[in-house]
Scaffold this active site. Structure first.
Site, short mmCIF file in Angstrom:
data_model
loop_
_atom_site.label_atom_id
_atom_site.label_comp_id
_atom_site.label_asym_id
_atom_site.label_seq_id
_atom_site.Cartn_x
_atom_site.Cartn_y
_atom_site.Cartn_z
NE ARG A 164 -1.15 9.05 -0.64
CZ ARG A 164 -0.75 7.71 -0.32
NH1 ARG A 164 -1.60 6.80 -0.74
NH2 ARG A 164 0.37 7.33 0.19
CG HIS B 21 -2.01 0.89 1.21
ND1 HIS B 21 -3.16 0.98 1.61
CD2 HIS B 21 -1.82 2.60 1.09
CE1 HIS B 21 -3.78 1.85 1.57
NE2 HIS B 21 -3.12 3.04 1.10
#
Lengths: 187, 187
Positions: free
Chosen positions: B131, B118
């Site tokens: 983000r 991830h």
């Protein structure tokens, strides 16, 4: 594992009588005779400051540092809250410093366990001392964690040993506010 | 590192126009034309359900899995929110299963990074995609996380690649609810 919100209200009445209220580091909590504990599935709102009560709130949550082998040891040794003989309790809210929260996950784990043995050294106090950790930092509360401990009167000395052990760790150098409340269950 | 609460309100007005509202897994969110974002130092309360609006809320918090070397790479590569050219956005709230939350810290890290990459696989999308992760599980919210992404129109294809990459991971098999909202900044 579903989050459960718990509110600890210091005030004039409650199931627990506050026998000691000690500001260990930083600002303390106002002296109150009793503590009432309530639980619910939503966030306990802060009250307007009052001369006759205060409230702390936290949420039970998933583990943040405990690894699988440790979880198995804990599950095997730990006792639940609410045992008939556990008529003594302690409520210890703490806040850690900005420096702690700026650390990465591996750095925090290194200090908490590899250096401070928070998990492994606490195992020897189980099952005599039962405990529950509540998270509150991400709720915008004044403390980061609240730990609630329950034990029988004959294990009071053992409990002091646990508290002293934790306070002597490197992890505890990151604690910037700590209050220590001791309580007895009202008969 | 101080927790900051952010509320995302889907409704009739707001700085962002909702261009797509897709229920990826589980229950979706009602169709609304616009999204408004507000921030503050306290918990955003849930509203009574309304036919003309919904609200999601989360809190920025300390890292839960990122290790020191990864934090340094992220700090070096990532872009801030609010870049002038980043007029496209995505709001992706997810909820993970009870099985995920019952795992220990090392088991979750193993799935998230060792198996699903991830953190490392996301690095290649920086700095084009900015983000911010918001935590909401411990607030008693219906989702566990909300991620907000911002990017320029010319990086829309790259963003689709990022989303597809994450959804194909082992980690994502633990996602039991996911909604995908795409937005354009109102001129």
């Amino acid at each position: 594992m579903t989050p459960m919100f718990t509110t600890f209200r210091g005030g004039q009445s409650g199931a627990w009588r506050i026998t000691l209220n000690s500001a260990v580091r930083g600002e303390g909590l106002a002296a109150m005779p009793a503590l009432a504990i309530t639980q619910g599935p939503s966030i306990a709102l802060p009250l307007v400051a009052s001369a006759t009560s205060w409230r702390l709130a936290g949420v039970t949550s998933h583990v943040r540092y405990v690894e699988k082998a440790e979880a198995e040891q804990l599950a095997e040794k730990q006792a639940p809250l609410g045992r008939r003989q556990a008529t003594y309790a302690a409520l210890i809210p703490i806040r850690k410093s900005a420096a702690w929260w700026a650390l990465s996950q591996d750095e925090r784990r290194e200090i908490l366990e590899a250096k401070s043995h928070h998990i492994s050294a606490s195992l020897k106090f189980l099952p005599q001392v039962a405990r529950q950790l509540y998270h509150c930092r991400d709720l915008g509360e004044p403390f980061d964690f609240i730990t609630w401990f329950e034990y029988a009167p004959e294990h009071a000395t053992m409990f002091e040993e646990l508290v002293a052990m934790l306070r002597a760790t490197e992890e505890w150098t990151f604690v910037e506010r700590e209050v220590d409340l001791r309580l007895k269950l009202v008969e």
